[in-house]
Design an enzyme around this catalytic site. Structure first.
Site, PDB file in Angstrom:
ATOM      1  CG  ASP A 236       4.074   6.899  17.155  1.00  0.00           C
ATOM      2  OD1 ASP A 236       4.491   7.447  18.194  1.00  0.00           O
ATOM      3  OD2 ASP A 236       3.200   6.013  17.153  1.00  0.00           O
TER       4      ASP A 236
ATOM      5  CG  ASP B 209      -4.309  -7.844   6.922  1.00  0.00           C
ATOM      6  OD1 ASP B 209      -3.301  -7.113   6.996  1.00  0.00           O
ATOM      7  OD2 ASP B 209      -5.096  -7.824   5.952  1.00  0.00           O
TER       8      ASP B 209
ATOM      9  CD1 TRP C 248      10.354   1.898  12.307  1.00  0.00           C
ATOM     10  CD2 TRP C 248       8.289   1.063  12.220  1.00  0.00           C
ATOM     11  NE1 TRP C 248      10.052   1.682  10.989  1.00  0.00           N
ATOM     12  CE2 TRP C 248       8.782   1.169  10.907  1.00  0.00           C
ATOM     13  CE3 TRP C 248       6.990   0.562  12.410  1.00  0.00           C
ATOM     14  CZ2 TRP C 248       8.031   0.798   9.796  1.00  0.00           C
ATOM     15  CZ3 TRP C 248       6.253   0.191  11.310  1.00  0.00           C
ATOM     16  CH2 TRP C 248       6.765   0.310  10.021  1.00  0.00           C
TER      17      TRP C 248
ATOM     18  N   GLY D 112       0.797  -1.211   0.000  1.00  0.00           N
ATOM     19  CA  GLY D 112       0.000   0.000   0.000  1.00  0.00           C
ATOM     20  C   GLY D 112       0.830   1.261   0.000  1.00  0.00           C
TER      21      GLY D 112
ATOM     22  CB  THR E  60      -3.193  -3.403   3.143  1.00  0.00           C
ATOM     23  OG1 THR E  60      -2.467  -4.606   3.411  1.00  0.00           O
ATOM     24  CG2 THR E  60      -2.322  -2.468   2.319  1.00  0.00           C
TER      25      THR E  60
ATOM     26  CG  HIS F 102       0.540   6.038   6.370  1.00  0.00           C
ATOM     27  ND1 HIS F 102       1.382   6.333   7.411  1.00  0.00           N
ATOM     28  CD2 HIS F 102       0.875   4.774   5.957  1.00  0.00           C
ATOM     29  CE1 HIS F 102       2.204   5.317   7.625  1.00  0.00           C
ATOM     30  NE2 HIS F 102       1.903   4.350   6.764  1.00  0.00           N
TER      31      HIS F 102
ATOM     32  CB  THR G 277       2.131   4.378  20.064  1.00  0.00           C
ATOM     33  OG1 THR G 277       2.816   5.581  19.699  1.00  0.00           O
ATOM     34  CG2 THR G 277       0.672   4.479  19.676  1.00  0.00           C
TER      35      THR G 277
ATOM     36  CG  HIS H  56      -0.606   0.521   7.505  1.00  0.00           C
ATOM     37  ND1 HIS H  56       0.156   0.218   8.615  1.00  0.00           N
ATOM     38  CD2 HIS H  56       0.216   1.218   6.670  1.00  0.00           C
ATOM     39  CE1 HIS H  56       1.380   0.698   8.453  1.00  0.00           C
ATOM     40  NE2 HIS H  56       1.440   1.318   7.278  1.00  0.00           N
ATOM     41  CD  GLU H  57      -0.571   2.299   2.994  1.00  0.00           C
ATOM     42  OE1 GLU H  57      -0.250   3.509   2.994  1.00  0.00           O
ATOM     43  OE2 GLU H  57       0.249   1.375   3.214  1.00  0.00           O
TER      44      GLU H  57
END
Length: 690
Positions: free
Chosen positions: A252, A289, A243, A181, A228, A235, A257, A231-232
Site C-alpha cells: 500500500d 466498523d 494488503w 462502498g 464504510t 480511497h 502499515t 474507508h471510502e
C-alpha cells in the site's frame, strides 16, 4: 432487464477471515496496477507540509437515491442517519479525543480534514435540508435498485453530480453484489500505486450502501458505525487497501502499515501474515466498523501529497457553499401561453433564483390585477397587449422583472391553443392501453424539455418482448369550429442500434368512428427519428439538444396539418408505440392550435357532454375530477351513497384548478353518486371505489 454491454471493471472482494463471520465487508474500490508499479516496501513520501498549516474543510452534499419512500423509511434514510455519518467522518479523520475515532497509537495520525454540510445549492439557493439532495428515481427515470458501479457511473452519477470543485459528492443508495462502498481515486496525485487518471469529474466522490451509512437508523451490523464512508474517503484521498489488493508482494506504499496478504474480516486479535502482525484496526482494512480506529503517519503523507497535487481536492477546501447564501433573489417566471383568446385563464409559474419569500405580481389587463401567490392563475377577458411584472424579495434584498407586452389577447388569433398537455399534472385525463400488461406509458422526469421536467415516457429499453404495442390516448378535443387546426409535439429518442426498430405512430380517432394514421416514425439504418446519437445505455435526456432532432432553436419538432378533421366535434389523439427492444422515448408539450372561435366553449355543451371526467373509475387510491378548459363557472359537488345519505359537499369558484381531488379517504368500498352543479346545470356521475 437488459444486460449492460458497457461496464466498468469492478473488483468484488469478500474473503473469510480467521474467525467465523456471516457478513464480510466488500469494497468496490481497488487498483489493478501492473507489476512495474510494485517498488518494494515504500518509504515515506516527502511533502511540503507547511502548505497546510490550518485544518482543511470540505463541504458535503449527500445524494439520497430512493424509490419514493417516506423520509426515514428504507433507502430514503433520515436526516439523523445522514448527519451521524458526518460526525463519524470528523471524528475519524481528526483522531478526535473522546470519540470512537481516537487512538493513542504512536504512529496514529490526524488527517486534519473536517466535513461540513452544504447550505447552498448550485444556484446559490438555500438548501431546505442542509447538505442533503433527495432523488426519487421515479422522477428521474432511473432503473430500480440495486445498482452496479457501471450503471451508477454511466447514468446516475453524471445526472446528479454537483460541481466537484465546490462539493464533496456522496451518493447513498442500494448497491448490488454485496458491495458496501465505492470511491474514485484522485487524479494526477503523483502517488505510487494509483493511475494518473481515475475518472470523470462528474463521477468524482464516494458511494455508500444505505445500510452502511452512518451509525443510527437503517444500518446493519457489523457495518453500522459509519466506517464504510471513512474507508471510502480514504480511497478518495489516495489511500490503498492495507494488503495492497494482493499478497505479500503487493504493497500500500506506506512503510508504517505492515505487509499483509489478505483483507481481514471480523476483528481477530493478533492476526499475522507476511511475517508480522497485521494492522487490523486500520481504516483501510476490511475489519468490522467497531474494530477500526487508525490512519497512520505515512497514510497522512499520501493524503498531503494528494492535497498538494490533485485537481478538485485542494480547491474544494476553498468552497464557500457551506455558508448560508446572502444574495438578493433574481426574478424569473414563465407563462403557459403568451398568445391567448379572450376569456382564457393562464398559469404563471415563478422560476426566481435566490429563495424569494415574498411575491408581488402585477397583471395589466388581467383578473386578478395583482397577486402575492408564487404561481397565480390569471384570466384575460379583453383584447390587447399587456405587460406582466414580478417583484420578489428575501432578507438580503429584492429584484423586479417587467416584461412589456408579454401577453397578446386577440379573438383573431389563428394559432390559439385549443388543447395543450405538458404532463406537469401527471397523465391526467389520458387513457393507456397496455394489452400485454407489462411496461407501458408512464410519467417520467427528465431534463431538456421546454415546459417543465414531467414528460410521458415509454421505456423500450426495459421491455422484455418485441412487437408489443402500447397506446396513449388523449382526452376529447373539439375541432367543430375550426378551419385549419395544427398538431405540434416535442419528443426525445435515442436509437440503440440498426437492429432495433422501435416505432411511433401518431393517429387521430373520432369518437365512435375510425382511426386515421397521421404520421409513422421508425428508426431505419440512417437513425430515423432519433434526436440523440446511438447508445447501448438507457437514454434519459438531460439537455435541450437531445430534444427535437437536437436543434434547440427548433420551435416545433413535429407539426401535422389537421385540416381534414376541421369541423369534427369529438376527436382524440393516439400515440402508439411498437417495441423492438430499443431505447427510451419521451413525449412532451403537445399542442393543438387553431382560431379563437372554439377555444372557449359555452358552459352547457361541456356539461352535457360530461366533460367533467372522473378518473380513474373504478378507483383505488387517489381519484380526481378533470375540469375541461373553458368551463367558466363555479363547480359544486355532492357525494351521496346508494341509500341517499350525503357524505361530502364542496365548491370550487372560477377560475378553478385543472383537476379536483375526490375525498376517497372518507369513503369505504362501494358505489357512490357524484352530483355536480355547474351554473344552472346539474348532472350525476357514478363512482365505484374498491
Amino acid at each position: 432487464m437488459r444486460v449492460y454491454l458497457l461496464s466498468l471493471l469492478i473488483v468484488l472482494l469478500s474473503v473469510e477471515g480467521s474467525v467465523s463471520q456471516t457478513v464480510t465487508r466488500s469494497c468496490g474500490t481497488s487498483v489493478l496496477y501492473p507489476p512495474s508499479f510494485q517498488q518494494g516496501h515504500a518509504t515515506s513520501i516527502p511533502v511540503r507540509q507547511e502548505q497546510f498549516q490550518e485544518p482543511l474543510s470540505f463541504p458535503v452534499i449527500v445524494h439520497i437515491i430512493h424509490s419514493g419512500e417516506s423520509r426515514g423509511v428504507g433507502r430514503n434514510i433520515s436526516s439523523a442517519q445522514i448527519y451521524s455519518q458526518i460526525e463519524v467522518l470528523n471524528e475519524d479523520l481528526n483522531r478526535q479525543e473522546g470519540s470512537p475515532g481516537f487512538n493513542d497509537h504512536p504512529i496514529g495520525a490526524s488527517l486534519d480534514i473536517s466535513f461540513t454540510v452544504a447550505l447552498q445549492d448550485t444556484c446559490q439557493n438555500s438548501i431546505e435540508e442542509a447538505g442533503v439532495d433527495r432523488i426519487d428515481i421515479r422522477e428521474r427515470g432511473f432503473l430500480p435498485p440495486p445498482y452496479t458501479r457501471s450503471y451508477l457511473e454511466q447514468v446516475i452519477l453524471p445526472a446528479t453530480s454537483w460541481d466537484p470543485t465546490r462539493y464533496l459528492n456522496i451518493w447513498v443508495c442500494e448497491l448490488a453484489n454485496g458491495i458496501q462502498g465505492i470511491a474514485q481515486f484522485p487524479d494526477a496525485s503523483g502517488l505510487l500505486g494509483i493511475p494518473a487518471v481515475n475518472g470523470s469529474p462528474n463521477t468524482d466522490g464516494i458511494i455508500v450502501d444505505y445500510q452502511s451509512f452512518g451509525r443510527v437508523g437503517n444500518v446493519i451490523a457489523p457495518f453500522d458505525q459509519g466506517r464504510t464512508a471513512t474507508h471510502e474517503i480514504g480511497h478518495w484521498l489516495g489511500l490503498i487497501h492495507t494488503w495492497g489488493d494482493g499478497g505479500c508482494a503487493n504493497d500500500d506504499f506506506c512503510e508504517d502499515t505492515p505487509l499483509s496478504d489478505t483483507p481481514t474480516s471480523g476483528c481477530p486479535v493478533n492476526k499475522q501474515s507476511c511475517g508480522s502482525a497485521d494492522m487490523i484496526e486500520n481504516y483501510m482494512d476490511f475489519t468490522d466498523d467497531a474494530c477500526m480506529n487508525i490512519f497512520t503517519m505515512n497514510q497522512r503523507d499520501r493524503v498531503l501529497q494528494v492535497l498538494a497535487n490533485s485537481p478538485r481536492r485542494i480547491i474544494l477546501s476553498e468552497s464557500t457553499v457551506d455558508v448560508a447564501p446572502d444574495v438578493a433573489p433574481m426574478p424569473e417566471f414563465i407563462a403557459v401561453s403568451t398568445q391567448v383568446c379572450p376569456g382564457t385563464t393562464v398559469q404563471f409559474t415563478d422560476k426566481s433564483k435566490g429563495n424569494p419569500v415574498n411575491w408581488k405580481w402585477i397583471f395589466e389587463g388581467g383578473i386578478p390585477a395583482e397577486s402575492s401567490e408564487p404561481n397565480p392563475l390569471v384570466t384575460y377577458e379583453t383584447e390587447g397587449n399587456y405587460s406582466v411584472s414580478l417583484r420578489v424579495d428575501n432578507a438580503f434584498g429584492e429584484g423586479e422583472l417587467i416584461q412589456n407586452g408579454l401577453m397578446e389577447v386577440s379573438a383573431s388569433l389563428n394559432s390559439a391553443v385549443l388543447f395543450s398537455e405538458d404532463f406537469e399534472n401527471d397523465l391526467v385525463g389520458w387513457t393507456i392501453q397496455n394489452p400485454d400488461g407489462a411496461d407501458s406509458w408512464e410519467l417520467a422526469f427528465v431534463g431538456g424539455s421546454r415546459s417543465g421536467s414531467a414528460v410521458a415516457a415509454l421505456r423500450h429499453y426495459d421491455y422484455l418482448a418485441r412487437g408489443e404495442r402500447d397506446k396513449l390516448i388523449s382526452p376529447l378535443i373539439d375541432l367543430s369550429l375550426q378551419d385549419s387546426p395544427v398538431l405540434q409535439l416535442d419528443y426525445a429518442y435515442q436509437r440503440f442500434g440498426i437492429d432495433r426498430q422501435d416505432s411511433l405512430y401518431i393517429s387521430l380517432v373520432e369518437e365512435g368512428g375510425d382511426t386515421t394514421l397521421l404520421l409513422a416514425l421508425g428508426e431505419g439504418e440512417d437513425g430515423g427519428y432519433a434526436t440523440a446519437g446511438e447508445s447501448k445505455l438507457a437514454f434519459f435526456p438531460r439537455q435541450e439538444q437531445e430534444w427535437c432532432f437536437g436543434d434547440s432553436s427548433t420551435t416545433d419538432c413535429i407539426e401535422i396539418d389537421l385540416s381534414p378533421f376541421a369541423g369534427r366535434e369529438k376527436v382524440r389523439l393516439v400515440l402508439e408505440t411498437v417495441n423492438d427492444f430499443g431505447n427510451n422515448l419521451f413525449i412532451d408539450n403537445i399542442r393543438v392550435l387553431g382560431n379563437c372561435s372554439s377555444s372557449v366553449t359555452s358552459l352547457n355543451p361541456l356539461v352535457e357532454e360530461k366533460s367533467l371526467h372522473i378518473y380513474p373509475n373504478p378507483c383505488q387510491g387517489d381519484c380526481w375530477i378533470s375540469v375541461p378548459f373553458g368551463l367558466d363557472s363555479s363547480i359544486e359537488m355532492e357525494i351521496i351513497d346508494i341509500q341517499g345519505n350525503s357524505l361530502f359537499s364542496g365548491s370550487w369558484p372560477y377560475p378553478h384548478p385543472p383537476r379536483i381531488p375526490i375525498p376517497v379517504q372518507q369513503l369505504t368500498s362501494g358505489i357512490y353518486l357524484l352530483i355536480f352543479h355547474v351554473g344552472s346545470f346539474t348532472y350525476t356521475e357514478k363512482l365505484l371505489i374498491y
